[in-house]
Scaffold this motif. Structure first.
Motif, mmCIF file in Angstrom:
data_model
loop_
_atom_site.group_PDB
_atom_site.id
_atom_site.type_symbol
_atom_site.label_atom_id
_atom_site.label_comp_id
_atom_site.label_asym_id
_atom_site.label_seq_id
_atom_site.Cartn_x
_atom_site.Cartn_y
_atom_site.Cartn_z
ATOM 1 N N GLY A 69 0.817 -1.211 0.000
ATOM 2 C CA GLY A 69 0.000 0.000 0.000
ATOM 3 C C GLY A 69 0.848 1.256 0.000
ATOM 4 N N PHE A 70 1.934 1.250 0.799
ATOM 5 C CA PHE A 70 2.824 2.419 0.808
ATOM 6 C C PHE A 70 3.441 2.646 -0.569
ATOM 7 C CE2 PHE A 70 2.855 2.282 5.461
ATOM 8 C CZ PHE A 70 2.902 3.623 5.742
ATOM 9 N N VAL A 71 3.884 1.559 -1.220
ATOM 10 C CA VAL A 71 4.511 1.707 -2.537
ATOM 11 C C VAL A 71 3.497 2.240 -3.546
ATOM 12 C CG1 VAL A 71 5.738 0.489 -4.341
ATOM 13 C CG2 VAL A 71 6.173 -0.066 -1.997
ATOM 14 N N LEU A 72 2.245 1.764 -3.453
ATOM 15 C CA LEU A 72 1.215 2.248 -4.379
ATOM 16 C C LEU A 72 0.985 3.745 -4.204
ATOM 17 C CD1 LEU A 72 -1.517 -0.522 -4.293
ATOM 18 C CD2 LEU A 72 -0.132 0.141 -6.201
ATOM 19 N N ILE A 73 0.951 4.212 -2.940
ATOM 20 C CA ILE A 73 0.764 5.643 -2.699
ATOM 21 C C ILE A 73 1.913 6.438 -3.307
ATOM 22 C CG2 ILE A 73 0.920 7.366 -0.866
ATOM 23 C CD1 ILE A 73 -1.052 5.957 0.664
ATOM 24 N N GLU A 74 3.141 5.887 -3.167
ATOM 25 C CA GLU A 74 4.310 6.575 -3.725
ATOM 26 C C GLU A 74 4.172 6.720 -5.242
ATOM 27 O OE1 GLU A 74 7.843 4.369 -2.955
ATOM 28 O OE2 GLU A 74 8.671 5.273 -4.759
ATOM 29 N N TYR A 75 3.756 5.623 -5.916
ATOM 30 C CA TYR A 75 3.579 5.696 -7.368
ATOM 31 C C TYR A 75 2.532 6.733 -7.737
ATOM 32 C CZ TYR A 75 6.138 1.339 -7.903
ATOM 33 O OH TYR A 75 7.083 0.386 -7.897
ATOM 34 N N ALA A 76 1.423 6.748 -6.980
ATOM 35 C CA ALA A 76 0.339 7.674 -7.325
ATOM 36 C C ALA A 76 0.814 9.112 -7.226
ATOM 37 C CB ALA A 76 -0.861 7.429 -6.402
ATOM 38 N N VAL A 77 1.571 9.422 -6.158
ATOM 39 C CA VAL A 77 2.015 10.808 -5.984
ATOM 40 C C VAL A 77 3.022 11.199 -7.066
ATOM 41 C CG1 VAL A 77 3.225 12.351 -4.417
ATOM 42 C CG2 VAL A 77 1.534 10.802 -3.537
ATOM 43 N N ASN A 78 3.973 10.267 -7.388
ATOM 44 C CA ASN A 78 4.938 10.561 -8.455
ATOM 45 C C ASN A 78 4.234 10.821 -9.777
ATOM 46 O OD1 ASN A 78 6.953 10.164 -6.683
ATOM 47 N ND2 ASN A 78 7.531 8.141 -7.397
ATOM 48 N N LEU A 79 3.240 9.980 -10.086
ATOM 49 C CA LEU A 79 2.519 10.120 -11.340
ATOM 50 C C LEU A 79 1.746 11.427 -11.377
ATOM 51 C CD1 LEU A 79 2.039 8.602 -13.893
ATOM 52 C CD2 LEU A 79 0.049 7.579 -12.877
ATOM 53 N N PHE A 80 1.189 11.823 -10.215
ATOM 54 C CA PHE A 80 0.436 13.077 -10.153
ATOM 55 C C PHE A 80 1.338 14.264 -10.475
ATOM 56 C CE2 PHE A 80 -1.669 16.603 -8.021
ATOM 57 C CZ PHE A 80 -2.947 16.447 -8.495
ATOM 58 N N PHE A 81 2.568 14.243 -9.938
ATOM 59 C CA PHE A 81 3.510 15.330 -10.244
ATOM 60 C C PHE A 81 3.798 15.392 -11.736
ATOM 61 C CE2 PHE A 81 4.501 15.853 -5.805
ATOM 62 C CZ PHE A 81 4.898 17.159 -5.740
ATOM 63 N N ALA A 82 4.068 14.217 -12.340
ATOM 64 C CA ALA A 82 4.389 14.211 -13.770
ATOM 65 C C ALA A 82 3.198 14.692 -14.591
ATOM 66 C CB ALA A 82 4.816 12.816 -14.205
ATOM 67 N N LEU A 83 1.971 14.346 -14.151
ATOM 68 C CA LEU A 83 0.776 14.787 -14.886
ATOM 69 C C LEU A 83 0.598 16.287 -14.773
ATOM 70 C CD1 LEU A 83 -1.787 12.054 -13.847
ATOM 71 C CD2 LEU A 83 -0.948 12.432 -16.122
ATOM 72 N N VAL A 84 0.892 16.864 -13.586
ATOM 73 C CA VAL A 84 0.731 18.308 -13.417
ATOM 74 C C VAL A 84 1.683 19.065 -14.336
ATOM 75 C CG1 VAL A 84 1.172 20.159 -11.778
ATOM 76 C CG2 VAL A 84 -0.205 18.247 -11.094
ATOM 77 N N GLY A 85 2.908 18.515 -14.550
ATOM 78 C CA GLY A 85 3.873 19.240 -15.368
ATOM 79 C C GLY A 85 3.699 19.070 -16.852
ATOM 80 N N PHE A 86 2.763 18.212 -17.288
ATOM 81 C CA PHE A 86 2.650 17.924 -18.725
ATOM 82 C C PHE A 86 2.041 19.101 -19.485
ATOM 83 C CE2 PHE A 86 0.309 16.013 -22.324
ATOM 84 C CZ PHE A 86 1.413 15.577 -23.019
ATOM 85 N N LYS A 87 2.586 19.330 -20.698
ATOM 86 C CA LYS A 87 2.070 20.404 -21.555
ATOM 87 C C LYS A 87 1.777 19.806 -22.921
ATOM 88 C CE LYS A 87 3.582 24.916 -23.175
ATOM 89 N NZ LYS A 87 4.780 25.747 -23.268
ATOM 90 N N LYS A 88 0.609 20.097 -23.455
ATOM 91 C CA LYS A 88 0.198 19.470 -24.721
ATOM 92 C C LYS A 88 1.099 19.924 -25.866
ATOM 93 C CE LYS A 88 -4.544 18.002 -24.321
ATOM 94 N NZ LYS A 88 -5.193 18.695 -23.196
ATOM 95 N N GLY A 89 1.587 18.985 -26.670
ATOM 96 C CA GLY A 89 2.375 19.309 -27.846
ATOM 97 C C GLY A 89 3.787 19.740 -27.567
ATOM 98 N N ALA A 90 4.246 19.595 -26.296
ATOM 99 C CA ALA A 90 5.600 20.018 -25.954
ATOM 100 C C ALA A 90 6.540 18.831 -25.938
ATOM 101 C CB ALA A 90 5.599 20.702 -24.587
ATOM 102 N N LEU A 91 7.849 19.132 -25.899
ATOM 103 C CA LEU A 91 8.860 18.078 -25.935
ATOM 104 C C LEU A 91 9.486 17.905 -24.558
ATOM 105 C CD1 LEU A 91 10.596 19.032 -29.260
ATOM 106 C CD2 LEU A 91 9.043 17.133 -28.870
ATOM 107 N N ALA A 92 10.286 16.843 -24.429
ATOM 108 C CA ALA A 92 11.010 16.615 -23.189
ATOM 109 C C ALA A 92 12.031 17.721 -22.976
ATOM 110 C CB ALA A 92 11.706 15.257 -23.242
ATOM 111 N N PRO A 93 12.299 18.122 -21.721
ATOM 112 C CA PRO A 93 13.136 19.308 -21.467
ATOM 113 C C PRO A 93 14.621 19.056 -21.686
ATOM 114 C CG PRO A 93 12.423 18.377 -19.424
ATOM 115 C CD PRO A 93 11.741 17.594 -20.491
#
Lengths: 112, 144, 179
Positions: free
Chosen positions: A30-54
């Motif tokens: 359960g702890f590992v699942l929470i960690e994945y969810a939070v990491n994924l949430f951060f990556a989703l917040v930073g996503f920009k449509k049509g943009a490239l990797a930095p």
């Protein structure tokens, strides 16, 4: 918006495992699942449509990048997550040595 | 820890060098391409884990390997902190990028970032390998 | 972006299997399915640095979990037993918290920027400084951020890793414990 909501559902599944399960390995999962969810949430917040990797590949062209700051935060958090998971599993292994069970309902009395 | 069968040993012999070189590439090109010290360090730790799982080892060797991993982790941490303090001594700010920047998009560029990448890679790789040795390899007797 | 939703559905399914299955080895494999899906999603979200780290870290996580399970037992004996009073209380309180959490999150998600349109005030500054003569000069902006602009953050991470390694090595060794 629906993407964020699915990520939060993943978080809630991890929280459900921590709160209601009686097996110690399930709680660690359960702890590992929470960690994945939070990491994924951060990556989703930073996503920009049509943009490239930095990563700059050509000089003197206008840059259209996704947000690099959440990626930088998550990069350190992933490695820390592995180290803390290993620490948690070490404590679980020690508990199993002493009580011969993973069931937290049976680990009541103090020994030693 | 016991080793594995002949097939696994042969495949590991072929593959392990390439994985190691890939890890070094990821570390050294961390300021130009995706990757860096964290990813490369974990890959290097994975190489050692693969070797240990495939060929097995004696308990005595595992104990000395655990000590060596701790020493290497300390070396990585010290290198990282000393780069930071050199910035404080030479340019007046903690963690300032005091080396010359070089030409952009070349291997020798970005000042202290490649050195920091190497330090982080040593630290992360040795630390994770020490964790693996402690948890998976060392024989310890379950007491009653 | 339909594949993003497919992966999220797959991840939620695998997570439910990981929490509910009786065999602990199968639970760990389901956890691996979630982790590798996260790595693939990082690639879709244009974060190759994170994808590389996530894949290798996921492999090591699985190895450590399997090592612990091989040393102990792989049957979860608590699944299928009758629920105790404490467990029913836990489920009820979790449901209450989940409803409250979802309401709060629903209102928060209406406030934050929509998916795909972040506000990049500080990030634009980092990208602009990246290759200029004042900046750090690396082509990888993420490496610039973690090792130059926010290097103290990385130092703190190194401290946490060091503490964790020390704690694991101290807890696992045999000498020095009471008989």
């Amino acid at each position: 918006m629906i993407v964020f909501a699915s990520c939060i559902i993943l978080f809630l599944i991890g929280l459900y495992a921590i709160v209601t399960k009686r097996n110690l390995i399930k709680i660690a999962i359960g702890f590992v699942l929470i960690e994945y969810a939070v990491n994924l949430f951060f990556a989703l917040v930073g996503f920009k449509k049509g943009a490239l990797a930095p990563i700059i590949t050509k000089l003197d062209t206008p840059h259209n990048f996704v947000d690099p700051i959440p990626q930088a935060l998550v990069l350190t958090a992933i490695v820390i997550g592995l180290a803390t998971t290993a620490l948690m599993l070490t404590v679980i292994l020690r508990i199993y040595d002493r009580y011969k069970t993973f069931d937290i309902a049976e680990i009541k009395r103090l020994k030693g | 820890m016991k080793g594995m069968s002949l097939i696994v040993k042969t495949v590991t012999n072929i593959v392990i060098g390439f994985i190691f070189i890939y890890g070094l590439y990821i570390i050294l090109h961390g300021h130009l391409t995706p990757g860096g010290g964290f990813a490369g360090g974990v890959i290097i730790a994975g190489v050692f884990v693969l070797k240990l799982l495939t060929f097995g080892s004696k308990a005595k060797d595992e104990r000395s390997a655990s000590t060596q991993a701790s020493v290497w982790e300390s070396i990585g941490g010290l290198l990282f902190v000393s780069v930071a303090f050199l910035g404080l001594l030479l340019a007046g700010t903690f963690f300032i990028n005091f080396l010359p920047k070089g030409t952009p998009l070349h291997l020798l560029s970005a000042g202290i970032i490649p050195i920091c990448n190497i330090a982080i890679a040593i630290k992360v790789g040795a630390g994770l390998f020490a964790i693996f040795l402690a948890l998976a390899a060392q024989k310890y007797i379950i007491e009653d | 972006m339909i594949e993003l939703y497919l992966f999220l559905i797959f991840m939620v399914t695998a997570a439910i299997i990981a929490t509910e299955i009786k065999d602990l080895m199968a639970a760990v494999i389901s956890l691996g399915a979630v982790g590798f899906s996260v790595a693939i999603m990082f690639i879709m979200l244009q974060a190759p640095d994170l994808a590389i780290v996530q894949i290798v870290v996921e492999v090591l996580t699985i190895v450590i979990f399997v090592a612990v399970i091989l040393r102990t037992t792989h049957i979860d004996k608590t699944i299928g037993k009758k629920l105790s009073g404490t467990q029913i209380l836990a489920i009820v309180s979790f449901s209450g918290f989940a409803i409250l959490f979802l309401i709060v999150m629903f209102r928060t998600l209406q406030e934050i920027p929509a998916f795909g349109e972040p506000i990049m005030k500080v990030a634009m500054e980092y990208i602009r400084l990246g290759l200029s003569s004042y900046g750090p000069g690396g082509a990888n902006i993420v490496a610039n951020v973690i090792l130059d602009f926010r290097a103290l953050d990385t130092l703190g991470e190194a401290t946490v890793l060091f503490t964790s390694v020390i704690a694991v090595v101290t807890l696992i060794r045999k000498s020095g414990r009471k008989k």
